[in-house]
Each structure stands twice: as C-alpha cells, then as structure tokens.
Design a protein around this motif. Structure first.
Motif, PDB file in Angstrom:
ATOM      1  N   GLU A 166       0.994  -1.121  -0.102  1.00 14.40           N
ATOM      2  CA  GLU A 166      -0.182  -0.057   0.091  1.00 14.40           C
ATOM      3  C   GLU A 166       0.975   1.285   0.040  1.00 14.40           C
ATOM      4  O   GLU A 166       0.561   2.203  -0.635  1.00 14.40           O
ATOM      5  N   ALA A 167       1.977   1.308   1.037  1.00 11.52           N
ATOM      6  CA  ALA A 167       2.826   2.497   0.760  1.00 11.52           C
ATOM      7  C   ALA A 167       3.572   2.673  -0.623  1.00 11.52           C
ATOM      8  O   ALA A 167       3.624   3.690  -1.081  1.00 11.52           O
ATOM      9  N   LEU A 195       2.041   1.498  -3.487  1.00 15.26           N
ATOM     10  CA  LEU A 195       1.143   2.098  -4.414  1.00 15.26           C
ATOM     11  C   LEU A 195       0.765   3.750  -4.058  1.00 15.26           C
ATOM     12  O   LEU A 195       0.538   4.349  -5.280  1.00 15.26           O
ATOM     13  N   SER A 196       0.962   4.253  -2.920  1.00 17.02           N
ATOM     14  CA  SER A 196       0.703   5.788  -2.740  1.00 17.02           C
ATOM     15  C   SER A 196       1.975   6.333  -3.453  1.00 17.02           C
ATOM     16  O   SER A 196       1.894   7.424  -3.798  1.00 17.02           O
ATOM     17  N   ARG A 197       3.295   5.897  -3.000  1.00 15.68           N
ATOM     18  CA  ARG A 197       4.361   6.321  -3.586  1.00 15.68           C
ATOM     19  C   ARG A 197       4.371   6.355  -5.193  1.00 15.68           C
ATOM     20  O   ARG A 197       4.727   7.383  -5.880  1.00 15.68           O
ATOM     21  N   ARG A 198       3.850   5.256  -5.747  1.00 10.24           N
ATOM     22  CA  ARG A 198       3.862   5.210  -7.430  1.00 10.24           C
ATOM     23  C   ARG A 198       2.638   6.158  -7.940  1.00 10.24           C
ATOM     24  O   ARG A 198       3.060   6.607  -8.951  1.00 10.24           O
ATOM     25  N   SER A 199       1.508   6.497  -7.096  1.00  8.29           N
ATOM     26  CA  SER A 199       0.690   7.301  -7.824  1.00  8.29           C
ATOM     27  C   SER A 199       0.939   8.841  -7.494  1.00  8.29           C
ATOM     28  O   SER A 199       0.367   9.750  -8.113  1.00  8.29           O
ATOM     29  N   ALA A 200       1.995   8.970  -6.636  1.00  9.25           N
ATOM     30  CA  ALA A 200       2.476  10.600  -6.242  1.00  9.25           C
ATOM     31  C   ALA A 200       3.227  11.061  -7.260  1.00  9.25           C
ATOM     32  O   ALA A 200       3.654  10.594  -8.111  1.00  9.25           O
TER      33      ALA A 200
END
Length: 65
Positions: free
Chosen positions: A57-58, A60-65
């Motif tokens: 999840e971390a 994923l959030s870094r990837r979409s940022a």
C-alpha cells in the motif's frame, strides 16, 4: 573472500517498498535480491506479504504520487 561469519542483510520496510516498485517495473526477483544482497526468498516474502505487511500500500501511494 566472503565473510561468512557476518550476518546477512535484513530488509527494512523502506526496502520492501522499493522491492514492490521494482517488481511492478518488471524487474526479476533474483535481480532485486542480488542488489540487496539477500536470498531471493526474502524478496518473495515481501511480495507474498509474509514480511513488511503494508509495504504494498505504501508503494502504491508512492507510485501514484
């Protein structure tokens, strides 16, 4: 010469996030493991969420940022 008395590297949570990002880019698990100087099974532990739960999840959030 290898120092076999030295303990192997232990993956951190941040390492696990990087593993997810590299895996999603298509990098092979054995190449990721070699760059961290760990057994490929440790990378597999991360990708099967047996270790560092929440790192996906971390990442994923870094990837979409």
């Amino acid at each position: 010469m290898n120092d076999n008395s030295r303990p192997s590297y232990t993956l951190t949570f941040d390492d696990a996030v990087q593993i997810w990002l590299r895996h999603w880019k298509g990098e092979f698990q054995n190449r990721i493991a070699a760059s961290f100087d760990v057994n490929p099974g440790r990378v597999n532990d991360v990708l099967n969420e047996r270790k560092h739960v929440g790192s996906r999840e971390a990442a994923l959030s870094r990837r979409s940022a």
